[in-house]
Each structure stands twice: as C-alpha cells, then as structure tokens.
Design a protein around this motif. Structure first.
Motif, mmCIF file in Angstrom:
data_model
loop_
_atom_site.group_PDB
_atom_site.id
_atom_site.type_symbol
_atom_site.label_atom_id
_atom_site.label_comp_id
_atom_site.label_asym_id
_atom_site.label_seq_id
_atom_site.Cartn_x
_atom_site.Cartn_y
_atom_site.Cartn_z
ATOM 1 N N LEU A 205 0.827 -1.199 0.000
ATOM 2 C CA LEU A 205 0.000 0.000 0.000
ATOM 3 C C LEU A 205 0.864 1.254 0.000
ATOM 4 N N ALA A 206 1.964 1.224 0.743
ATOM 5 C CA ALA A 206 2.870 2.366 0.794
ATOM 6 C C ALA A 206 3.519 2.621 -0.563
ATOM 7 N N VAL A 207 3.901 1.554 -1.248
ATOM 8 C CA VAL A 207 4.511 1.703 -2.573
ATOM 9 C C VAL A 207 3.537 2.371 -3.533
ATOM 10 N N LYS A 211 4.190 6.031 -5.365
ATOM 11 C CA LYS A 211 4.223 6.103 -6.818
ATOM 12 C C LYS A 211 3.104 6.975 -7.375
ATOM 13 N N ASP A 212 1.872 6.751 -6.901
ATOM 14 C CA ASP A 212 0.719 7.440 -7.487
ATOM 15 C C ASP A 212 0.546 8.858 -6.971
ATOM 16 N N LYS A 213 0.808 9.087 -5.696
ATOM 17 C CA LYS A 213 0.568 10.393 -5.104
ATOM 18 C C LYS A 213 1.808 11.289 -5.073
ATOM 19 N N GLN A 226 12.553 -6.447 -0.904
ATOM 20 C CA GLN A 226 12.286 -5.056 -0.553
ATOM 21 C C GLN A 226 12.143 -4.221 -1.820
ATOM 22 N N THR A 227 11.470 -3.102 -1.681
ATOM 23 C CA THR A 227 11.189 -2.244 -2.831
ATOM 24 C C THR A 227 11.920 -0.916 -2.667
ATOM 25 N N TRP A 228 12.562 -0.495 -3.732
ATOM 26 C CA TRP A 228 13.278 0.780 -3.744
ATOM 27 C C TRP A 228 12.590 1.722 -4.725
ATOM 28 N N LEU A 229 12.434 2.975 -4.319
ATOM 29 C CA LEU A 229 11.789 3.980 -5.158
ATOM 30 C C LEU A 229 12.673 5.221 -5.226
#
Length: 298
Positions: A205-207, A211-213, A226-229
C-alpha cells in the motif's frame, strides 16, 4: 451589449402572436447555449498540475536510547554535530552532518513509551510553495508552509499509515545554511546519504502511495524482498520501503567511492563489519543498520 442587441434583433423578426411565445423562448435559449459554448471554447485551458520534483533527502530522523552514546558513535565515523536544539537546558535534537545539505537528526528518548528507531524522513524542495500546491492538486492535504525552529521553511503531511512526512527548503540565515562549509569531518566514512529505509505495516500500500501520489519511480532493489523507489527528479537518491517484521531495524544507506577502502577504515575503528554483495553494514548503539554502498553519480 452586442449580445443583447443581437438577441433583440432576432426577436424583433418573430411575430408577436401568442402561439409564437414558446418558439421565441426556444430561440433565445438556443442562442444562449451556442454563445456559452463559444465563450467556453475561447477560455484558457486549466493549468497543468505542477511537477512534485524533489531536490534530495534532507535528513532522516531517529530516536535513540542514549544521546551521548549515539553522538560518540557517529563522531567515530567522522560525522560531526553541526548544532543542537534544547529546551529547559535539555537537548531535544542533535543534527549530525553528512554534508551541507544532508543530516541525520537524532532525538533522545524521553520516556520508555517512546519507541527507539526510525521517526521520519525529510525531503528537500527547491520551491516549497510550488511543491505544496502540487500535492494539493493531487488530492493530498499538506500543512501550510511555515518557518521552522532552525530557520528553514517547512511543511508536513501524513503519509501511508499516518506516518509523518517532512519537506523543507533551506533559507538564508538558517542554522543549516549558516553551517555551510563547517563541521565537515575530514575523516568522514561517507559524504552522501543515498537512501533511507521506511518501515510500513503494509509495504504494498505504501509503494502505491509513493508512486501514485508522490510521483516516485521504481528503482532496482538492492536487498531481496524489498522495494526501492527513486525520488522524483532525482534518480540517484531513493527510499527503501520495508515490510514491518519483528526485530526489524532502521536502514540508513551511505555512499562511498570505494568499498574496500571503507571496509579498511571501519575495521581500523574496531567496528564489526558485515559484508554482503556490493555493500557493507555496521550497527549503531541501538541496533540500526548503517549500510555503505558504492556512491552513485549525482
């Protein structure tokens, strides 16, 4: 006036019999609709939503069990305290300098109910008012821009799970700006924050939110699962979205030009170094992981 005269001219040509009243009404209505559509076509298009690009990671904030012990640890790594804030003779914040635009903020634990570890990340804006407007246009609810205690402009916003997000713009005369060129330890292990870990109860949900907001973009993940942005407008700096798990700790990622040299420096300080592919890590006094990576180009 020209429109009114035109309407009167059209009406004057229609017979005034009672059975024509409805027709006159329809004619006037049709003319008004056509005129309105013509005006709308000439109206300027709505302004596009402003880009929410960021200038960088300004600081990461953590709460520590023992402020003096944490200060000594980061001093050992070559990072100096630029300044601190106090209240009633007690230090409430210590600003550990990584470079002139990036800091680690450490807050002492005031009571056992306050959790040790990660508190928030602060992003730097080049035009904080424009950034604030862009978030409003995206349906978000940032606070109004205000002047913070250190003298910089600041606004905050609730992120996923109501986690605090901070945004700042460095201003002339602020404590940060006045310290430019000072407290840059010659023996600093690193001169750049590359990324900060953000622990979430619902990482997916955080990702989506980031990304969208906030217009963050996907970046290659350095750690499995893990996810990196990447920050919008600044792909060389990132956040790591971490799924909460028992015993998980805060990750601060620092860039170094040479991992072998960094390893030698850390071992010379009698620090226990953990090696993984392409990275080194050590633990601070509270168990948070300070991870060293080869610096990416800015």
């Amino acid at each position: 006036m020209a429109t009114k005269r035109l309407q009167q001219s059209l009406l004057s040509r229609i017979p005034c019999q009672r059975n024509m009243t409805g027709f006159r009404f329809l004619l006037v209505a049709a003319f008004s609709i056509v005129y309105g559509l013509a005006c709308a076509a000439q109206a300027p298009a709505p302004a596009p939503v402003e880009s929410p690009d960021l200038a960088g990671l300004a600081h990461a904030a953590i709460r520590v069990a023992d402020l003096d012990k944490s200060r000594a640890f980061y001093q050992k790594l070559g990072f100096e305290e630029a300044f601190s804030m106090s209240q009633g003779g007690t230090t409430t914040q210590s600003f550990i300098k990584i470079n002139d635009r990036q800091f680690l903020e450490i807050y002492p634990q005031r009571n056992p109910a306050e959790p040790i570890g990660f508190m928030h990340v602060c992003f730097e804006a080049t035009d904080i008012e424009a950034l604030n407007r862009s978030y409003v246009a995206r349906g978000l609810s940032p606070t109004e821009v205000r002047k913070a205690g250190a003298g910089n402009l600041l606004f905050t916003m609730a992120g996923p799970e109501k986690q605090n997000l901070e945004y700042t713009q460095y201003m002339p005369g602020s404590k940060h700006t006045n310290d430019k060129g000072f407290h840059l330890g010659a023996s600093r292990i690193s001169e750049k924050i590359i990324a900060a870990g953000i622990e979430m109860q619902d990482a997916a949900l955080a990702v989506t939110f980031y990304k969208d907001k906030l217009a963050f973009t996907p970046a290659p993940s350095l750690l499995p699962g893990q996810t990196w942005l990447a920050l919008p407008g600044l792909p060389s700096q990132e956040v790591e979205i971490v799924q909460h798990a028992p015993g998980s700790v805060f990750h601060l990622f620092l860039g170094v030009p040479d991992l072998r040299h960094a390893e030698a420096q850390l071992k010379a300080l009698d620090l226990q170094v953990e090696k993984q592919k392409g990275m080194l890590s050590i633990q601070d006094p509270d168990g948070n992981q300070i991870v060293f990576l080869k610096a990416k180009p800015s």
